[in-house]
Design an enzyme around this catalytic site. Structure first.
Site, PDB file in Angstrom:
ATOM      1  N   SER A   2       0.843  -1.201   0.000  1.00 30.49           N
ATOM      2  CA  SER A   2       0.000   0.000   0.000  1.00 30.49           C
ATOM      3  C   SER A   2       0.875   1.247   0.000  1.00 30.49           C
ATOM      4  CB  SER A   2      -0.958  -0.024   1.197  1.00 30.49           C
ATOM      5  OG  SER A   2      -1.956   0.948   1.031  1.00 30.49           O
ATOM      6  N   ASN A   3       0.300   2.385   0.355  1.00 29.63           N
ATOM      7  CA  ASN A   3       1.055   3.643   0.374  1.00 29.63           C
ATOM      8  C   ASN A   3       0.539   4.505   1.525  1.00 29.63           C
ATOM      9  OD1 ASN A   3      -1.298   5.207  -0.655  1.00 29.63           O
ATOM     10  ND2 ASN A   3      -0.984   3.862  -2.412  1.00 29.63           N
ATOM     11  N   HIS A   4       1.079   5.713   1.628  1.00 33.50           N
ATOM     12  CA  HIS A   4       0.782   6.548   2.800  1.00 33.50           C
ATOM     13  C   HIS A   4      -0.500   7.365   2.690  1.00 33.50           C
ATOM     14  CE1 HIS A   4       4.375   5.630   4.953  1.00 33.50           C
ATOM     15  NE2 HIS A   4       5.151   5.968   3.932  1.00 33.50           N
TER      16      HIS A   4
END
Ligand code: CTP
Length: 403
Positions: free
Chosen positions: A211-213
């Site tokens: 995933s990412n932030h």
């Protein structure tokens, strides 16, 4: 986020009044100056003293002293924004007919600033034609009326009538404060807007994902500003955006990964007037999702582990562009404007909201951002400001684009 804003909270006598001290605290915590007015019935549920301690100011109420002899007018003249919460069926009915038989209602009648009404009552009272007529009338009169939530009522059963949670009302307050601070009117009545928010999660196995932030805060701010400006809003959100408060009128679709997001957006775009792809889509996903948790393999000579990734579909590029206005984001660490303009053309979008994600003081997870709005005709730079202000600017600029 509400720094310097003067908010008057008008409390009427429903059981949800017991939650209002906490809500008042959240307004103060967000930077607002708060004063409170109470109807006599509200005092049956919560004491004025509680509010006086929290706001450090006397409560406007019947048969009491107030710093100004004409207290109801004094409060109406002081405020930037009024909130009637919880709004009982009785107080709503009186407001519709201009009945001012207590100090709080008299003050509301004298208020000519934006006013948010948050009804809370039994579901059958809410459904009654008289209440619905009153709600329609209040909306026509320029009040912003929130829908009550569905859920467990004080009566002990489920129904639509619950007061939205304090954090949800706070989102509406921030959106309304943003809208009402602008000189230009934003009216999205009759428009259907679909917004994606958060970072996709691409499963590796049952316990891991890529995933990412992205927190989803930008997408949620757009959703709330659009809803308060009258749009019918659908929010397609990933797990990272699910903890953020959403007002009940926003329709929710929950997705996990890029494929589910693509399916939802492709379906929703058909009826939409505007689509905003604020979600941070993972560019790649594991080629295969392991059915069981992947264990460490000690028999291997090296400690390296290689994950085979394949490209995800570009959802924004693939959306039909014939009907809806399509807005995308560009997360860049260098040549922000140049890359955004290239994305605008490559993805066939009508607008790209470009932000510099290399700056740690703004962007991911924060409440502020600095962006450049790029369209085929125009460009607008917004210095560091709240995500609600950026949301307003995006929707305002979208209004000026001719399809
Ligand atoms: N986007 C999308 N589908 C993808 C990747 C991105 O719909 N598979 C959308 C995002 O929601 C955003 C816009 O495209 O609105 C730009 O996303 P960004 O990550 O900045 O661009 P990429 O296309 O991934 O390009 P790059 O990572 O090479 O900059």
């Amino acid at each position: 986020m509400l720094e310097g804003l003067k908010i008057a909270v008008y409390v009427s006598g429903g059981i949800a009044a017991y939650k209002i001290p906490d809500f008042v605290r959240s307004l103060i915590k967000a930077g607002a100056q708060v004063r409170v007015a109470m109807t006599p019935a509200a005092e049956q549920f919560v004491t004025p003293f509680t509010f006086e301690v929290l706001t450090k100011y006397p409560v406007l109420r019947d048969q009491s002293t107030y710093p100004d002899p004409v207290g109801h007018i004094h409060l109406a003249d002081w405020l930037d924004l009024a909130i009637l919460v919880p709004a009982t069926a009785n107080s709503l009915g009186k407001l519709v007919h201009g009945i001012a038989d207590n100090e709080a209602l008299a003050s509301l009648l004298a208020c000519n600033r934006p006013c948010l009404i948050v009804p809370a009552m039994n579901n059958k009272m809410w459904d009654h034609p008289a209440t619905q007529r009153n709600i329609d009338q209040l909306r026509q009169d320029g009040y912003y009326v929130l829908d009550p939530a569905k859920g467990f009522l004080a009566e002990g059963y489920e129904g639509k009538g619950r007061m939205p949670e304090g954090q949800e009302i706070l989102q509406a307050v921030m959106a309304l404060a943003t809208i009402s601070q602008q000189e230009q009117r934003l009216d999205l009545t009759g428009q259907k807007i679909v917004i994606s928010a958060g970072g996709t999660q691409e499963a590796i196995d049952p316990v891991r994902y890529i995933s990412n932030h992205s927190s989803g805060k930008m997408g949620l701010a757009i959703a709330h500003v659009a809803a308060l400006a009258g749009a019918q809003v659908t929010l397609v959100r990933t797990p990272s955006a699910r903890d953020l408060a959403v007002i009940p009128e926003i329709q929710l679709i929950d997705v996990e990964d890029a494929h589910q997001l693509q399916t939802a957006m492709t379906e929703e775009v058909q009826e939409a007037d505007m689509v905003v792809m604020a979600a941070a889509v993972s560019d790649y996903r594991p080629a295969q999702v392991a059915e069981q948790k992947i264990k460490k393999d000690k028999s291997q000579v090296s400690n390296d582990w290689h994950l085979h990734l394949v490209e995800n579909p570009d959802i924004l590029a693939g959306l039909p562009k014939d009907r809806a206005l399509v807005i995308g984001f560009a997360a860049e660490t260098q040549d922000v404007e140049k890359n955004a303009t290239a994305k605008l053309v490559r993805k066939g979008a009508d607008m790209i909201v470009a932000n510099d994600v290399s700056r740690s003081d703004i962007g991911f997870g924060t409440d502020q951002n600095a962006v450049t709005l790029v369209t085929h005709q125009d460009k607008r730079c917004l210095a560091k400001t709240s995500k609600f202000q950026i949301a307003w600017a995006i929707l305002d600029m979208a209004q000026s684009i001719q399809k």
